[in-house]
Scaffold this motif. Structure first.
Motif, PDB file in Angstrom:
ATOM      1  N   LEU A   1      -7.213 -10.432  -9.134  1.00  0.00           N
ATOM      2  CA  LEU A   1      -7.820  -9.107  -9.070  1.00  0.00           C
ATOM      3  C   LEU A   1      -8.104  -8.691  -7.634  1.00  0.00           C
ATOM      4  CD1 LEU A   1      -8.781  -6.989 -11.211  1.00  0.00           C
ATOM      5  CD2 LEU A   1     -11.063  -7.957 -10.940  1.00  0.00           C
ATOM      6  N   ALA A   2      -8.348  -9.683  -6.771  1.00  0.00           N
ATOM      7  CA  ALA A   2      -8.683  -9.405  -5.370  1.00  0.00           C
ATOM      8  C   ALA A   2      -7.457  -9.141  -4.505  1.00  0.00           C
ATOM      9  CB  ALA A   2      -9.485 -10.578  -4.800  1.00  0.00           C
ATOM     10  N   THR A   3      -6.259  -9.286  -5.069  1.00  0.00           N
ATOM     11  CA  THR A   3      -5.033  -9.026  -4.321  1.00  0.00           C
ATOM     12  C   THR A   3      -4.678  -7.549  -4.391  1.00  0.00           C
ATOM     13  OG1 THR A   3      -3.495  -9.286  -6.186  1.00  0.00           O
ATOM     14  CG2 THR A   3      -4.253 -11.314  -5.079  1.00  0.00           C
ATOM     15  N   PRO A   4      -3.639  -7.109  -3.679  1.00  0.00           N
ATOM     16  CA  PRO A   4      -3.203  -5.709  -3.783  1.00  0.00           C
ATOM     17  C   PRO A   4      -2.742  -5.302  -5.178  1.00  0.00           C
ATOM     18  CG  PRO A   4      -2.354  -6.680  -1.762  1.00  0.00           C
ATOM     19  CD  PRO A   4      -2.955  -7.811  -2.560  1.00  0.00           C
ATOM     20  N   TYR A   5      -2.603  -6.269  -6.084  1.00  0.00           N
ATOM     21  CA  TYR A   5      -2.195  -5.947  -7.449  1.00  0.00           C
ATOM     22  C   TYR A   5      -3.381  -5.500  -8.321  1.00  0.00           C
ATOM     23  CZ  TYR A   5       2.193  -8.040  -6.020  1.00  0.00           C
ATOM     24  OH  TYR A   5       3.368  -8.304  -5.351  1.00  0.00           O
ATOM     25  N   GLY A   6      -4.603  -5.624  -7.812  1.00  0.00           N
ATOM     26  CA  GLY A   6      -5.768  -5.118  -8.521  1.00  0.00           C
ATOM     27  C   GLY A   6      -5.889  -3.611  -8.361  1.00  0.00           C
ATOM     28  N   ARG A   7      -6.511  -2.967  -9.337  1.00  0.00           N
ATOM     29  CA  ARG A   7      -6.704  -1.515  -9.267  1.00  0.00           C
ATOM     30  C   ARG A   7      -7.951  -1.141 -10.058  1.00  0.00           C
ATOM     31  NH1 ARG A   7      -2.130   1.089 -13.415  1.00  0.00           N
ATOM     32  NH2 ARG A   7      -2.492  -0.347 -15.156  1.00  0.00           N
ATOM     33  N   SER A   8      -8.533  -0.007  -9.714  1.00  0.00           N
ATOM     34  CA  SER A   8      -9.706   0.491 -10.429  1.00  0.00           C
ATOM     35  C   SER A   8      -9.278   1.477 -11.513  1.00  0.00           C
ATOM     36  CB  SER A   8     -10.682   1.177  -9.461  1.00  0.00           C
ATOM     37  OG  SER A   8     -11.239   0.239  -8.564  1.00  0.00           O
ATOM     38  N   LEU A   9     -10.147   1.618 -12.504  1.00  0.00           N
ATOM     39  CA  LEU A   9      -9.923   2.552 -13.600  1.00  0.00           C
ATOM     40  C   LEU A   9     -10.997   3.635 -13.538  1.00  0.00           C
ATOM     41  CD1 LEU A   9      -9.190  -0.068 -16.399  1.00  0.00           C
ATOM     42  CD2 LEU A   9      -7.519   1.200 -15.016  1.00  0.00           C
ATOM     43  N   TRP A  10     -10.616   4.876 -13.745  1.00  0.00           N
ATOM     44  CA  TRP A  10     -11.484   6.013 -13.448  1.00  0.00           C
ATOM     45  C   TRP A  10     -11.496   7.034 -14.580  1.00  0.00           C
ATOM     46  CZ3 TRP A  10     -13.136   5.911  -8.142  1.00  0.00           C
ATOM     47  CH2 TRP A  10     -12.427   5.024  -7.318  1.00  0.00           C
ATOM     48  N   HIS A  11     -12.495   7.912 -14.494  1.00  0.00           N
ATOM     49  CA  HIS A  11     -12.475   9.189 -15.195  1.00  0.00           C
ATOM     50  C   HIS A  11     -12.674  10.275 -14.144  1.00  0.00           C
ATOM     51  CE1 HIS A  11     -13.582   6.493 -18.608  1.00  0.00           C
ATOM     52  NE2 HIS A  11     -12.627   7.200 -19.164  1.00  0.00           N
ATOM     53  N   ILE A  12     -11.960  11.375 -14.292  1.00  0.00           N
ATOM     54  CA  ILE A  12     -12.001  12.469 -13.310  1.00  0.00           C
ATOM     55  C   ILE A  12     -12.678  13.683 -13.932  1.00  0.00           C
ATOM     56  CG2 ILE A  12     -10.660  13.817 -11.655  1.00  0.00           C
ATOM     57  CD1 ILE A  12      -8.315  11.909 -12.148  1.00  0.00           C
ATOM     58  N   PHE A  13     -13.498  14.356 -13.117  1.00  0.00           N
ATOM     59  CA  PHE A  13     -14.253  15.526 -13.579  1.00  0.00           C
ATOM     60  C   PHE A  13     -14.187  16.641 -12.540  1.00  0.00           C
ATOM     61  CE2 PHE A  13     -16.154  11.580 -14.935  1.00  0.00           C
ATOM     62  CZ  PHE A  13     -16.306  11.735 -16.303  1.00  0.00           C
ATOM     63  N   ARG A  14     -14.421  17.860 -12.971  1.00  0.00           N
ATOM     64  CA  ARG A  14     -14.699  18.937 -12.029  1.00  0.00           C
ATOM     65  C   ARG A  14     -16.097  18.660 -11.467  1.00  0.00           C
ATOM     66  NH1 ARG A  14     -13.239  21.233 -16.925  1.00  0.00           N
ATOM     67  NH2 ARG A  14     -11.006  21.742 -17.038  1.00  0.00           N
TER      68      ARG A  14
ATOM     69  N   GLY B   1       0.802  -1.224   0.000  1.00  0.00           N
ATOM     70  CA  GLY B   1       0.000   0.000   0.000  1.00  0.00           C
ATOM     71  C   GLY B   1       0.829   1.265   0.000  1.00  0.00           C
ATOM     72  N   THR B   2       2.087   1.167   0.381  1.00  0.00           N
ATOM     73  CA  THR B   2       3.010   2.298   0.327  1.00  0.00           C
ATOM     74  C   THR B   2       4.128   1.944  -0.641  1.00  0.00           C
ATOM     75  OG1 THR B   2       2.552   2.906   2.621  1.00  0.00           O
ATOM     76  CG2 THR B   2       4.568   3.774   1.642  1.00  0.00           C
TER      77      THR B   2
END
Length: 341
Positions: free
Chosen positions: A280-293, A203-204
């Motif tokens: 996917l359930a391990t710390p090697y999984g990550r989410s994909l996003w879109h960022i907005f104001r 995580g760090t």
């Protein structure tokens, strides 16, 4: 006007659910000769999802009702600088989640509307911005087929390799070759790099040792320096699946001689050529996003409705999980939800 546009957006999302996955081939950047209008939805950011967004923009624009904004996404490489929309100031082409988010922060609706991201909200992020997820990915390590690397390494072993406390394959296993391990990392702006180092550190992010070489573009095994029997290199599992099993690889954007390897005896890819759920359930999984104001994304005006018609829970992306799978990623139940900075 608002209710009319809202009904149009809802109808669009419903109609597009039936749109075939076998749509026209995606193109990089807005198509040649197309200058996005000031009212169009335009984004930049991480390369992990740029191919998916190129395809999404082609499909969405082909089905969008007259009068609705079109969707465009700029790749991380190409001519520089870019003018994202008609009348906008030119900006340097962002390369990665961080640079994409920074570009969104430093511009207005007249230039950019969203940023592609493979990293989530961080405590130091400015307010108020909305992170909207649409899929899951994972990061693992790769090595040259037929090389000295084993099929599996533990997190502790990978950590030792990248902190340079294990520099010879014999330190990993006496049955392996007496040869120097050559750990590589992608470029400094790479989110695959950051996600991998964070997974190794629980995580760090760990600090790479002096034996680690940085520089090759992430998710490209075609760099000549990676064609080595002792190289170890992080790789997006979703992008690898897209390149190898979904047929979207190119002469440049492909794993080349690299193959994905297991971590803690968990394979990253399952028998159906999808991201392996246990991995996917391990710390090697990550989410994909879109960022907005945030004010723009949640707004009740025509622009807010248009954004949600693409990125919201009932929008185009969430209504087409098959396209997410077709590009190597995993659909999620909370697609289109909002996490605010």
């Amino acid at each position: 006007m608002r209710s009319t546009l809202a009904r149009a957006a809802t109808g669009l999302a419903a109609a597009l659910c039936a749109f075939a996955v076998t749509a026209p081939a995606a193109v990089a950047d807005p198509p040649a000769g197309v200058v996005p209008a000031a009212t169009d939805l335009v984004g930049v950011g991480v390369d992990t999802t740029q191919r998916f967004m190129n395809r999404t923009s082609v499909d969405y624009n082909a089905a969008a009702l007259p009068g609705l904004p079109r969707l465009y996404s700029w790749d991380v490489t190409g001519t520089n600088p870019i003018t994202p929309k008609a009348g906008a100031l030119s900006i340097n082409r962002p390369d990665g989640s961080g640079p994409g988010f920074t570009a969104l922060i430093n511009t207005t609706i007249s230039t950019l509307d969203f940023a592609r991201s493979s990293r989530s909200v961080s405590p130091g992020d400015p307010k108020p911005y909305s992170f909207v997820p649409f899929a899951r990915d994972a990061v693992t390590w790769s090595a040259k087929a037929g090389g000295h690397a084993p099929v599996n390494l533990t997190t502790a072993q990978l950590k030792a390799v990248y902190e340079c406390t294990a520099t010879n394959w014999l330190q990993i296993d006496p049955s392996l070759a007496n040869a120097t391990i050559k750990p590589y990392l992608p470029q400094s702006t790479s989110d695959t790099r950051v996600a991998f180092l964070k997974a190794l550190g629980g995580g760090t992010a760990i600090v790479p040792g002096a034996c680690v070489t940085s520089g090759p573009r992430n998710d490209r095994g075609t760099d000549p320096v990676l064609d080595d029997i002792d190289v170890v290199f992080p790789y997006s599992v979703g992008v690898y699946i897209d390149q190898v099993h979904r047929g979207h690889g190119t002469a440049v954007e492909s794993p080349g001689p690299l193959t994905l390897r297991s971590v803690n005896a968990i394979a990253p890819v399952d028998a159906s050529q999808n991201i392996n759920a246990p991995f996917l359930a391990t710390p090697y999984g990550r989410s994909l996003w879109h960022i907005f104001r945030s004010a723009e994304y949640t707004g009740t005006n025509t622009h807010g409705v248009a954004l949600r018609s693409v990125f919201g829970p009932q929008g185009w992306i969430c209504a087409h999980p098959a396209v997410i799978v077709a590009y190597g990623f995993v659909p999620i139940a909370n697609c289109g939800s909002i996490t605010n900075t």
